[in-house]
Scaffold this motif. Structure first.
Motif, short mmCIF file in Angstrom:
data_model
loop_
_atom_site.label_atom_id
_atom_site.label_comp_id
_atom_site.label_asym_id
_atom_site.label_seq_id
_atom_site.Cartn_x
_atom_site.Cartn_y
_atom_site.Cartn_z
N TRP A 159 -21.41 -4.44 -9.33
CA TRP A 159 -20.11 -5.02 -8.97
C TRP A 159 -19.59 -4.38 -7.70
O TRP A 159 -19.67 -3.18 -7.51
N LYS A 201 -14.29 -6.87 -7.58
CA LYS A 201 -14.30 -7.86 -8.67
C LYS A 201 -15.39 -8.92 -8.49
O LYS A 201 -15.40 -9.93 -9.18
N GLU A 202 -16.30 -8.67 -7.56
CA GLU A 202 -17.35 -9.64 -7.27
C GLU A 202 -18.71 -9.12 -7.75
O GLU A 202 -19.09 -7.98 -7.51
N ARG A 203 -19.44 -10.00 -8.45
CA ARG A 203 -20.77 -9.65 -8.96
C ARG A 203 -21.77 -9.57 -7.81
O ARG A 203 -21.81 -10.45 -6.96
#
Length: 113
Positions: free
Chosen positions: A50, A53-55
């Motif tokens: 991560w 908040k982004e994979r």
């Protein structure tokens, strides 16, 4: 050492070196993974994790050895894995830039297939 065993060792050494350089300093939330499968001659360097908040997930390099050649299926490195292989003594005629279509490969200094 036979040709395939030599290529296996070279590929693993180069990917390990790239991984160590890329992880200095490490990003705690993103893990880089080296996956080496000598039985199937598949070698992958990828990331998962991560970034805020982004994979994050993706393959940076995927190499396979087939038909006595090194097939670079994916390469998102700046310098290019093919250049590292050539600098380690691998002939350009034994390296396939498989991420290019066959008709484009003809215009490179590397093997078509």
């Amino acid at each position: 050492m036979d040709k395939i065993a030599h290529y296996r060792t070279l590929v693993k050494d180069i990917l390990t070196e790239y991984d160590q350089l890329a992880n200095n300093p490490p990003t705690p939330e993103v893990e880089t993974i080296l996956a080496f499968d000598d039985e199937r001659n598949q070698y992958i360097w990828f990331q998962v994790g991560w970034n805020q908040k982004e994979r994050v997930r993706g393959i940076t390099v995927h190499i396979q050895i087939k038909n006595h050649k090194i097939w670079i299926e994916e390469d998102w490195t700046e310098e290019g894995i093919a250049n590292a292989l050539v600098n380690s003594g691998v002939s350009q005629s034994d390296i396939v830039l498989a991420f290019h279509p066959p008709e484009v490969r003809r215009d490179t200094d590397f093997a078509v297939a």
